[in-house]
Scaffold this motif. Sequence first.
Motif, PDB file in Angstrom:
ATOM      1  N   LYS A   1      10.168  -2.239   4.539  1.00  0.00           N
ATOM      2  CA  LYS A   1       9.342  -1.474   5.468  1.00  0.00           C
ATOM      3  C   LYS A   1       9.479  -2.028   6.886  1.00  0.00           C
ATOM      4  CE  LYS A   1       4.780   0.660   5.635  1.00  0.00           C
ATOM      5  NZ  LYS A   1       3.442   0.729   4.977  1.00  0.00           N
ATOM      6  N   PRO A   2      10.251  -1.363   7.758  1.00  0.00           N
ATOM      7  CA  PRO A   2      10.337  -1.797   9.163  1.00  0.00           C
ATOM      8  C   PRO A   2       9.143  -1.272   9.950  1.00  0.00           C
ATOM      9  CG  PRO A   2      11.771   0.072   8.792  1.00  0.00           C
ATOM     10  CD  PRO A   2      11.154  -0.250   7.464  1.00  0.00           C
TER      11      PRO A   2
ATOM     12  N   SER B   1       9.469 -11.249  11.661  1.00  0.00           N
ATOM     13  CA  SER B   1       9.239 -10.551  12.918  1.00  0.00           C
ATOM     14  C   SER B   1       9.843 -11.360  14.055  1.00  0.00           C
ATOM     15  CB  SER B   1       7.730 -10.359  13.147  1.00  0.00           C
ATOM     16  OG  SER B   1       7.501  -9.674  14.369  1.00  0.00           O
ATOM     17  N   PHE B   2      10.454 -10.653  15.009  1.00  0.00           N
ATOM     18  CA  PHE B   2      11.057 -11.322  16.165  1.00  0.00           C
ATOM     19  C   PHE B   2      10.743 -10.516  17.414  1.00  0.00           C
ATOM     20  CE2 PHE B   2      14.472 -12.152  19.194  1.00  0.00           C
ATOM     21  CZ  PHE B   2      14.468 -13.538  19.226  1.00  0.00           C
ATOM     22  N   GLY B   3      10.280 -11.207  18.459  1.00  0.00           N
ATOM     23  CA  GLY B   3       9.936 -10.496  19.687  1.00  0.00           C
ATOM     24  C   GLY B   3       9.537 -11.444  20.801  1.00  0.00           C
ATOM     25  N   GLY B   4       8.874 -10.889  21.794  1.00  0.00           N
ATOM     26  CA  GLY B   4       8.472 -11.664  22.957  1.00  0.00           C
ATOM     27  C   GLY B   4       6.961 -11.734  23.097  1.00  0.00           C
ATOM     28  N   PHE B   5       6.496 -12.714  23.856  1.00  0.00           N
ATOM     29  CA  PHE B   5       5.062 -12.867  24.074  1.00  0.00           C
ATOM     30  C   PHE B   5       4.776 -13.229  25.527  1.00  0.00           C
ATOM     31  CE2 PHE B   5       6.572 -17.128  23.002  1.00  0.00           C
ATOM     32  CZ  PHE B   5       5.935 -17.932  23.934  1.00  0.00           C
ATOM     33  N   THR B   6       3.562 -12.945  25.945  1.00  0.00           N
ATOM     34  CA  THR B   6       3.095 -13.322  27.277  1.00  0.00           C
ATOM     35  C   THR B   6       1.598 -13.545  27.212  1.00  0.00           C
ATOM     36  OG1 THR B   6       2.953 -12.661  29.614  1.00  0.00           O
ATOM     37  CG2 THR B   6       2.794 -10.906  27.974  1.00  0.00           C
TER      38      THR B   6
ATOM     39  N   ASP C   1       9.246  -5.980   6.544  1.00  0.00           N
ATOM     40  CA  ASP C   1       8.586  -6.522   5.353  1.00  0.00           C
ATOM     41  C   ASP C   1       9.334  -6.064   4.111  1.00  0.00           C
ATOM     42  OD1 ASP C   1       5.825  -7.767   6.210  1.00  0.00           O
ATOM     43  OD2 ASP C   1       6.087  -5.952   7.407  1.00  0.00           O
ATOM     44  N   LYS C   2       9.497  -6.973   3.170  1.00  0.00           N
ATOM     45  CA  LYS C   2      10.168  -6.662   1.910  1.00  0.00           C
ATOM     46  C   LYS C   2       9.259  -7.046   0.753  1.00  0.00           C
ATOM     47  CE  LYS C   2      14.517  -7.243  -0.628  1.00  0.00           C
ATOM     48  NZ  LYS C   2      15.854  -7.868  -0.627  1.00  0.00           N
TER      49      LYS C   2
ATOM     50  N   ASN D   1       0.823  -1.203   0.000  1.00  0.00           N
ATOM     51  CA  ASN D   1       0.000   0.000   0.000  1.00  0.00           C
ATOM     52  C   ASN D   1       0.863   1.260   0.000  1.00  0.00           C
ATOM     53  OD1 ASN D   1      -2.475  -1.470   0.196  1.00  0.00           O
ATOM     54  ND2 ASN D   1      -2.094  -1.765   2.386  1.00  0.00           N
ATOM     55  N   ASP D   2       0.180   2.415  -0.051  1.00  0.00           N
ATOM     56  CA  ASP D   2       0.881   3.696   0.069  1.00  0.00           C
ATOM     57  C   ASP D   2       1.621   3.759   1.408  1.00  0.00           C
ATOM     58  OD1 ASP D   2      -0.568   4.115  -2.200  1.00  0.00           O
ATOM     59  OD2 ASP D   2      -1.741   5.790  -1.437  1.00  0.00           O
ATOM     60  N   GLY D   3       2.723   4.480   1.426  1.00  0.00           N
ATOM     61  CA  GLY D   3       3.439   4.654   2.687  1.00  0.00           C
ATOM     62  C   GLY D   3       4.921   4.854   2.481  1.00  0.00           C
ATOM     63  N   TYR D   4       5.634   4.976   3.597  1.00  0.00           N
ATOM     64  CA  TYR D   4       7.083   5.159   3.574  1.00  0.00           C
ATOM     65  C   TYR D   4       7.782   3.799   3.503  1.00  0.00           C
ATOM     66  CZ  TYR D   4       6.546  10.101   4.754  1.00  0.00           C
ATOM     67  OH  TYR D   4       6.226  11.436   4.723  1.00  0.00           O
ATOM     68  N   TYR D   5       8.784   3.717   2.649  1.00  0.00           N
ATOM     69  CA  TYR D   5       9.562   2.499   2.464  1.00  0.00           C
ATOM     70  C   TYR D   5      11.038   2.881   2.347  1.00  0.00           C
ATOM     71  CZ  TYR D   5       5.138   0.178   1.213  1.00  0.00           C
ATOM     72  OH  TYR D   5       3.860  -0.325   1.223  1.00  0.00           O
ATOM     73  N   SER D   6      11.887   1.878   2.442  1.00  0.00           N
ATOM     74  CA  SER D   6      13.307   2.088   2.161  1.00  0.00           C
ATOM     75  C   SER D   6      13.610   1.477   0.796  1.00  0.00           C
ATOM     76  CB  SER D   6      14.183   1.450   3.242  1.00  0.00           C
ATOM     77  OG  SER D   6      13.977   0.047   3.302  1.00  0.00           O
ATOM     78  N   GLN D   7      14.474   2.142   0.038  1.00  0.00           N
ATOM     79  CA  GLN D   7      14.850   1.663  -1.282  1.00  0.00           C
ATOM     80  C   GLN D   7      16.300   2.026  -1.549  1.00  0.00           C
ATOM     81  OE1 GLN D   7      13.193   3.740  -4.631  1.00  0.00           O
ATOM     82  NE2 GLN D   7      13.598   2.083  -6.074  1.00  0.00           N
ATOM     83  N   LYS D   8      17.015   1.134  -2.225  1.00  0.00           N
ATOM     84  CA  LYS D   8      18.390   1.429  -2.613  1.00  0.00           C
ATOM     85  C   LYS D   8      18.390   2.261  -3.881  1.00  0.00           C
ATOM     86  CE  LYS D   8      21.477  -1.943  -0.536  1.00  0.00           C
ATOM     87  NZ  LYS D   8      22.501  -2.973  -0.792  1.00  0.00           N
ATOM     88  N   ILE D   9      18.962   3.476  -3.781  1.00  0.00           N
ATOM     89  CA  ILE D   9      19.078   4.372  -4.926  1.00  0.00           C
ATOM     90  C   ILE D   9      20.547   4.717  -5.103  1.00  0.00           C
ATOM     91  CG2 ILE D   9      18.404   6.593  -5.890  1.00  0.00           C
ATOM     92  CD1 ILE D   9      15.881   6.491  -4.219  1.00  0.00           C
ATOM     93  N   ASP D  10      21.098   4.357  -6.259  1.00  0.00           N
ATOM     94  CA  ASP D  10      22.528   4.577  -6.529  1.00  0.00           C
ATOM     95  C   ASP D  10      23.405   3.933  -5.456  1.00  0.00           C
ATOM     96  OD1 ASP D  10      21.844   6.063  -8.788  1.00  0.00           O
ATOM     97  OD2 ASP D  10      21.718   7.925  -7.625  1.00  0.00           O
ATOM     98  N   GLY D  11      22.993   2.727  -5.034  1.00  0.00           N
ATOM     99  CA  GLY D  11      23.772   1.974  -4.057  1.00  0.00           C
ATOM    100  C   GLY D  11      23.611   2.419  -2.620  1.00  0.00           C
ATOM    101  N   LYS D  12      22.753   3.409  -2.369  1.00  0.00           N
ATOM    102  CA  LYS D  12      22.544   3.921  -1.021  1.00  0.00           C
ATOM    103  C   LYS D  12      21.082   3.757  -0.613  1.00  0.00           C
ATOM    104  CE  LYS D  12      22.998   8.189   1.703  1.00  0.00           C
ATOM    105  NZ  LYS D  12      23.326   9.640   1.651  1.00  0.00           N
ATOM    106  N   LYS D  13      20.851   3.267   0.584  1.00  0.00           N
ATOM    107  CA  LYS D  13      19.486   3.070   1.052  1.00  0.00           C
ATOM    108  C   LYS D  13      18.868   4.411   1.436  1.00  0.00           C
ATOM    109  CE  LYS D  13      18.463  -0.645   3.282  1.00  0.00           C
ATOM    110  NZ  LYS D  13      18.311  -1.701   4.322  1.00  0.00           N
ATOM    111  N   GLU D  14      17.717   4.707   0.866  1.00  0.00           N
ATOM    112  CA  GLU D  14      17.027   5.958   1.130  1.00  0.00           C
ATOM    113  C   GLU D  14      15.577   5.686   1.536  1.00  0.00           C
ATOM    114  OE1 GLU D  14      17.224   9.054  -1.714  1.00  0.00           O
ATOM    115  OE2 GLU D  14      19.351   8.740  -2.196  1.00  0.00           O
TER     116      GLU D  14
END
Length: 236
Positions: free
Chosen positions: A93-94, A157-162, A133-134, A30-43
């Motif tokens: 997308k973290p 995803s990694f975390g704890g539960f109770t 998510d990728k 969906n729409d939103g902020y993501y990370s992408q490699k542009i010219d070898g740099k993550k943006e």
Amino acid sequence: MLKQQPYLIISILALSSCGMLQKTAKKEFNDGYYSQKIDGKKERVYLNIVDETIQIHRTKLQDGKRIIDTLQNPKLIIKEMKYEGNQTISFGKPSFDIDFLTIPLKYRSPANNIPSQLNTNLNGAVYFGYRYDKYVLNHISNPLGKSERNINHFGFSFGGFTGIGNTFMSPTNTNNILQQEYDGIVWSKGISGIFAVNNFTVGVALGFDNLLDKNKTSWLYQNKPWFGLAFGLNLN
């Protein structure tokens, strides 16, 4: 406690598979902020998805806030665009993950004279963790020169539960100290990893149970580690 009922395991796995095939909000692209490699740099980029067209807007920090860089025109990814060969574009997308977790199968190691156990008790827990998510977009040109788009989703995803569950109490798992049978209430806690590939989602858990009544000192599995199969329903 499982009492030599293999059909029960098959039934639980069948029911669980129905949950694995359900779409979740995290899977959707969906729409939103993501990370992408542009010219070898993550943006950090902002995606605006309109029908089959993906608008990639570059962003910048201004006064400590992430905003769209309006001085740069967005890059357009059009499904009908012609590509030479196979072109792959990926977006990450973290996020912070909150799930409702259920663990239908618990494996317990041998204790005293009791062999390994595969328990199928009712339980529920709240899960908190880090999720990534990728989304991988493949564009392949067919013989007619038209592009065919395919989107694959991978999540971790990694975390704890109770949470709270129940366990079957008997003379067997209390060294014959208990002379009756009942379902005891346990407090479960531990760590879990959840993996997703497109519509398939499954998790593994390492946990500990604490019986919450007077027989806790007699229960052979009190605070002993177990391994489990986990399934989650995303809450955020």
